[in-house]
Enzyme design. Structure first.
Site, PDB file in Angstrom:
ATOM      1  CD  GLU A 241      -2.863   1.243   2.347  1.00  0.00           C
ATOM      2  OE1 GLU A 241      -2.728   0.443   3.291  1.00  0.00           O
ATOM      3  OE2 GLU A 241      -3.722   2.124   2.324  1.00  0.00           O
TER       4      GLU A 241
ATOM      5  N   GLY B  89       3.047   2.251  10.817  1.00  0.00           N
ATOM      6  CA  GLY B  89       2.839   1.493  12.049  1.00  0.00           C
ATOM      7  C   GLY B  89       2.579   0.026  11.779  1.00  0.00           C
ATOM      8  CB  ALA B  90       0.566  -2.264  11.697  1.00  0.00           C
ATOM      9  CG  MET B  91       0.096  -3.295   4.964  1.00  0.00           C
ATOM     10  SD  MET B  91      -0.927  -1.878   4.446  1.00  0.00           S
ATOM     11  CE  MET B  91      -2.032  -2.704   3.304  1.00  0.00           C
TER      12      MET B  91
ATOM     13  CG  ASN C 123      -0.131  -6.828   3.972  1.00  0.00           C
ATOM     14  OD1 ASN C 123      -0.186  -5.954   3.129  1.00  0.00           O
ATOM     15  ND2 ASN C 123       0.778  -6.856   4.936  1.00  0.00           N
TER      16      ASN C 123
ATOM     17  CD  GLU D 248      -3.072  -1.930  10.549  1.00  0.00           C
ATOM     18  OE1 GLU D 248      -3.663  -2.093   9.466  1.00  0.00           O
ATOM     19  OE2 GLU D 248      -2.615  -0.818  10.915  1.00  0.00           O
TER      20      GLU D 248
ATOM     21  CD  GLU E 297      -6.240   3.343   6.639  1.00  0.00           C
ATOM     22  OE1 GLU E 297      -6.434   3.195   7.862  1.00  0.00           O
ATOM     23  OE2 GLU E 297      -5.618   2.506   5.953  1.00  0.00           O
TER      24      GLU E 297
HETATM   25  N1  BES Z   1      -3.157   0.808   5.798  1.00  0.00           N
HETATM   26  C1  BES Z   1      -2.409   1.447   6.822  1.00  0.00           C
HETATM   27  C2  BES Z   1      -0.926   1.315   6.686  1.00  0.00           C
HETATM   28  C3  BES Z   1      -0.289   2.051   5.542  1.00  0.00           C
HETATM   29  C4  BES Z   1      -0.472   3.380   5.373  1.00  0.00           C
HETATM   30  C5  BES Z   1       0.538   1.450   4.687  1.00  0.00           C
HETATM   31  C6  BES Z   1       0.141   4.046   4.332  1.00  0.00           C
HETATM   32  C7  BES Z   1       1.131   2.123   3.642  1.00  0.00           C
HETATM   33  C8  BES Z   1       0.948   3.421   3.459  1.00  0.00           C
HETATM   34  C9  BES Z   1      -2.767   0.909   8.199  1.00  0.00           C
HETATM   35  O1  BES Z   1      -4.007   0.342   8.281  1.00  0.00           O
HETATM   36  C10 BES Z   1      -2.737   2.061   9.140  1.00  0.00           C
HETATM   37  O2  BES Z   1      -3.551   2.920   9.003  1.00  0.00           O
HETATM   38  N2  BES Z   1      -1.800   2.078  10.075  1.00  0.00           N
HETATM   39  C11 BES Z   1      -1.577   3.156  10.992  1.00  0.00           C
HETATM   40  C12 BES Z   1      -1.903   2.795  12.415  1.00  0.00           C
HETATM   41  C13 BES Z   1      -3.354   2.853  12.730  1.00  0.00           C
HETATM   42  C14 BES Z   1      -3.613   2.403  14.155  1.00  0.00           C
HETATM   43  C15 BES Z   1      -3.972   4.198  12.500  1.00  0.00           C
HETATM   44  C16 BES Z   1      -0.100   3.477  10.893  1.00  0.00           C
HETATM   45  O3  BES Z   1       0.619   2.711  10.254  1.00  0.00           O
HETATM   46  O4  BES Z   1       0.314   4.499  11.421  1.00  0.00           O
HETATM   47 ZN    ZN Z   2      -5.591   1.654   8.520  1.00  0.00          ZN
END
Ligand code: BES
Ligand code: ZN
Length: 877
Positions: free
Chosen positions: A128, A267-269, A271, A304, A326
């Site tokens: 992503e 932070g995390a993904m 998938n 996630e 999101e």
């Molecule tokens: N889908 C995102 C991660 C992401 C964002 C990957 C942009 C690549 C590019 C994930 O679901 C996300 O939103 N993660 C947040 C943490 C969340 C608790 C809001 C993050 O990574 O900060």
């Molecule tokens: Zn997210």
């Protein structure tokens, strides 16, 4: 140096894909020198596409080496396709065919951490938003959904664990090499693809879904971190249960895997079936993780996991719709955290973030609507606006509809759009259709940027026993739009009797949600026996700036009596804000400062009130942050704000010294560490008291802090002591403690990151020298985003006095870092730019220094799209 201007992409130009990919079979031959990716796609014309005989357009990063490209088994010659920038076009293809494509990539040299890359010797992916195009040629857009099968081939000894999405269906080995084949039955866009290969250990558990299916749960990490996975597992199981209970959503595969990696941009993904986490968002252990870290792990694991429905089963049509997944998922994880811990505390935390950082974004050069209308680089739009304001927009729908109708709406949304790629409009439509409410005007929250301002005033007619509330709304211009139409704003209101009781309002309840839709509106409340004190925007029912001409006495009254916990806290904040804004003016005028008696009385009252929840006490007794006071200021006077905060803190420390002592003693505990909400609240109040005690600069309290440091059986208490001492005037003790801390924790990467941050954010003169020295320290790694954020990010974001040093050294330092990172990791470079882009909020001398550094970055050579976009937009205003 001139470079081709990257194009801006517009929502209004959206077109359905010309071709769909029914199935995607991938084979990864992972190697140390090169990795070969063999892709076999079943391609067919999209019946919804109107074009006659369109060419096939594939996305592919310029670094991809193409070894083979064939259609229905016939190799294409170089004349039969065209490579141009990020695209590969095959002009002449049949209506349905098989595409075979072999690419060669070098994951070990991928420092951008997008696509396939290596983290501490393991292979992992981040696709992503547009990372899949760095792996192979593909229609890398979320409205192309395909069923994936992935075969991972690698050296058996170096990479014993081979993972991808879905279920493992077959495995084998040959000599030194082994392979595993994975099948994911759910069609998905390429951004949800994942692969991991490495020497990983794991913990395993299982979860029985509401329909009785058993799901295997595994969390993978390097062997050294195996003891830090239990909390993530417990959080996962709680999340799975909560989504069943609150949304009726069940998990859908037989296995759910999480992998912890140390090199990660975000932070995390989410998938499908294989979430990949930054170690900082999944590892947790009392000895190494602070309370806030535990809560972060719980929230991110939930977030996630919740994407499995809000994002994966129902995904985004295009990246302008990012908030569809999101914003909604942040709302879901925020409600989950509220249910698991304290609802009011969670609300205070969310609103604090929104008011400081999101409001600042909405007022800055990168302001954009929750659904942006255009972008150059989508990575720049993973913003507080899309996430946090997007969450607030979903929360407002929840407030307007009520929990029951909202649930009908989410059921309809998931049901209607399962397996589809849809828009924020589809989401709102489902909410409308299920509830019968008209959300036409409400949709402006998705298309208009900027933070609405509400001016409220009240009048009481004793003869008619009527209270009238007048509300006026406006919204400042943003770079994308000058004139805004009125928003549909839910304003939750209560009215307090002079005794501090809630009046029963016309709706038979103590809180009423007003539909505020016009530029100006008057709302009447009848049968009000005496002039009330209004409690406005309860629970922060809308992301707006609301002002009402309260007296200080009325704010203190609300602090004590409001039945809405959030507004009790907010009354205390606004009282402190008002007082501190006055002191900032005094400071600027060279007057002697004095803290008004009201603030001290308010603090004393709260400290003496045993009925209050400890978490709320500690929130109420925390002064408004430098960031919040800066956001509220017309022109940010960094030194004045800092000096006033320090002065007020010291005054409260000295005046209430014995009360702080009592609080500190009363909240010591010798129970074993637990990250439950009550224990966290107790520790936060205790450490707040310690902070005030240290602010007296008395040696005896330094001893308190050192004793706590030595006695601590958990990182929360140890780190609190370390930070307080390191940020105090006791500089010798600070240096000694920092050395001891590093010696004790040098093998724990995440603890070392905290050690870097504590130093980077130390307010004393000379922090930049220290930060520059730490760049050369063995603890630092300029390729690891967590290290960059902990050192460079913390210095530029959490050390205002040093970053904004008069001599401009902080700005020059950041610009150098960005120039270096621009090539290496554009996403991180662009995110770091944030503090420099806010130049307009400072006095002319600083504006000039900041702009000069932005210009220097601009002239430094070829810019990534990421940096180019933020830079040009922030220089244009
Ligand atoms: N889908 C995102 C991660 C992401 C964002 C990957 C942009 C690549 C590019 C994930 O679901 C996300 O939103 N993660 C947040 C943490 C969340 C608790 C809001 C993050 O990574 O900060
Ligand atoms: Zn997210």
């Amino acid at each position: 140096m001139t470079q081709p201007q990257p194009n801006e992409i517009y929502l209004k130009d959206y077109q359905v894909p010309a071709y769909l990919i029914e199935t995607t079979a991938l084979r990864f031959e992972l190697g140390e020198e090169v990795t070969r990716v063999i892709a076999d796609l079943k391609v067919s014309r999209n019946p919804e596409c109107q074009q006659s005989k369109p060419g096939l357009q594939l996305d592919g990063h310029p670094d991809l080496v193409l070894e083979e490209l064939s259609v229905d088994g016939r190799c294409l010659s170089a004349e039969e396709y065209q490579r141009d920038g990020e695209q590969l076009i095959i002009a002449d293809v049949p209506a349905s065919f098989e595409l075979h494509c072999v690419t060669v990539i070098e994951p070990q040299n991928n420092t951008a951490l997008e696509g396939l890359y290596k983290s501490d010797g393991m292979f992992c992916t981040q696709c992503e938003a547009e990372g899949f195009r760095r792996i192979t040629f593909y229609p890398d857009r979320p409205d192309v959904m395909s069923v994936f099968e992935t075969t991972v081939v690698a050296d058996k000894a170096a990479y014993p664990v081979l993972l991808s999405n879905g279920n493992a269906v077959e495995r084998g080995e040959e000599g030194d090499v082994h392979w595993v084949r994975w099948q994911d039955p759910f069609p998905k866009p390429a951004y949800l693809f994942a692969l991991v290969a490495g020497d990983l250990k794991y913990i395993e558990d299982s979860f029985t879904t509401m329909s009785g299916r058993e799901v295997k749960l595994q969390i993978f990490a390097e062997a050294k971190d195996l003891d830090k996975l239990d909390y993530g597992m417990a959080s996962l199981k709680k999340s799975m249960r909560w989504d069943e209970e609150v949304y009726g959503r069940e998990y859908d595969l037989d296995i759910f895997m999480v992998v912890a990696v140390d090199f990660f941009n975000m932070g995390a993904m989410e998938n499908k079936g294989l979430n990949i986490f930054n170690t900082s968002c999944v590892l947790a252990h009392p000895a190494t993780t602070v309370d806030a870290g535990f809560q972060r792990v719980e929230a991110v694991v939930a977030h996630e996991y919740f994407h499995n429905w809000s994002g994966n089963r129902v995904t985004c049509r295009d990246w302008f719709q990012l908030s569809l997944k999101e914003g909604f998922t942040v709302f879901r994880d925020s409600e989950f955290s509220a249910d698991m811990n304290s609802r009011t505390v969670k609300r205070v935390e969310d609103v604090s973030l929104l008011r400081t950082a999101q409001f600042a974004e909405d007022a800055g050069p990168m302001a954009h609507p929750v659904r942006p209308a255009s972008f150059i680089e989508i990575s720049n739009f993973y913003t507080l606006t899309v996430y946090e304001k997007g969450c607030e927009v979903v929360r407002m729908i929840h407030t307007l509809l009520g929990a029951e109708e909202f649930r009908k709406g989410s059921d309809l949304y998931f049901d209607r759009h399962d397996g589809q790629a849809v828009t924020t409009d589809d989401f709102v439509k489902a909410m409308e259709d299920a509830s019968g409410r008209d959300l036409t005007q409400f949709r402006r929250w998705y298309s208009q940027a900027g933070t609405p301002v509400i001016e409220a005033s009240g009048s009481y007619d004793a003869a008619a026993k009527r209270f009238s509330l007048t509300l006026r709304q406006s919204c400042p211009a943003t770079p994308d739009m000058a004139e805004k139409q009125p928003f549909h704003i839910p304003v939750a209101v209560g009215l307090l009797t002079p005794q501090g009781q809630d009046y029963l309002l016309g709706n038979g309840a103590t809180t009423q949600v007003l539909d505020f839709t016009e530029a100006e509106q008057v709302f009447h409340f009848d049968n009000i026996d005496a002039a009330p004190v209004p409690s406005l925007l309860r629970s922060f029912s809308a992301p707006v700036k609301l002002s009402y001409p309260y007296s200080r006495e009325e704010r203190m009254f609300l602090m004590q009596h409001d039945s809405d916990g959030f507004n009790r806290w907010d009354a205390s904040q606004q009282l402190a804000v008002e007082i501190m804004q006055g002191l900032i003016e005094d400071h600027q005028a060279g007057k002697e400062l004095q803290v008004p008696e009201q603030l001290i009385t308010a603090y004393r009252t709260v400290l003496g009130d045993d009925s209050l929840d400890k978490a709320m006490v500690s929130k109420i007794l925390t002064l408004p942050s430098q960031a919040y006071l800066s956001e509220l200021a017309e022109v940010i006077d960094v030194e004045a704000i800092h000096a006033v905060r320090k002065f007020v803190r010291n005054s409260l420390a000295n005046t209430l010294e014995s009360l702080w002592q009592d609080v500190y003693q009363a909240n010591l505990s010798d129970e074993a560490y637990s990250p439950d909400a009550d224990s966290i609240a107790r520790r936060s109040l205790k450490n707040l008291a310690l902070a005030y005690l240290l602010a007296t600069a008395k040696d005896e309290y330094l001893q308190f802090a050192l004793r706590q440091y030595d006695a601590a059986d958990n990182m929360t208490d140890q780190q609190a002591s370390l930070t307080l001492v390191a940020h105090s005037e006791f500089t010798d003790a600070a240096d000694e403690l920092l050395d001891r801390f590093y010696a004790a924790w040098k093998d724990e990467a995440l603890v070392v990151n905290q050690w870097l941050s504590v130093q980077a954010s130390a307010p004393a003169e000379g922090a930049l020298k220290r930060v520059e020295a730490l760049l050369e320290h063995p603890a630092y790694d300029a390729k690891n985003p967590n290290k960059i954020r902990s050192l460079v990010g913390a210095f530029c974001g959490q050390n205002p006095v040093n970053f904004h040093h008069q001599d401009g050294s902080g700005y020059a330092f950041l610009a150098d870092q960005i120039i270096m990172l621009n090539k290496q990791n554009p996403q991180i470079a662009s995110r770091l730019l944030g503090p420099l882009t806010r130049w307009k909020k400072y006095a002319p001398a600083r504006q000039q220094q900041m702009r000069a550094e932005l210009e220097r970055i601009k002239a430094s050579g070829e810019l990534s799209k990421d940096v180019f976009e933020v830079l040009t937009k922030s220089l244009a205003v």
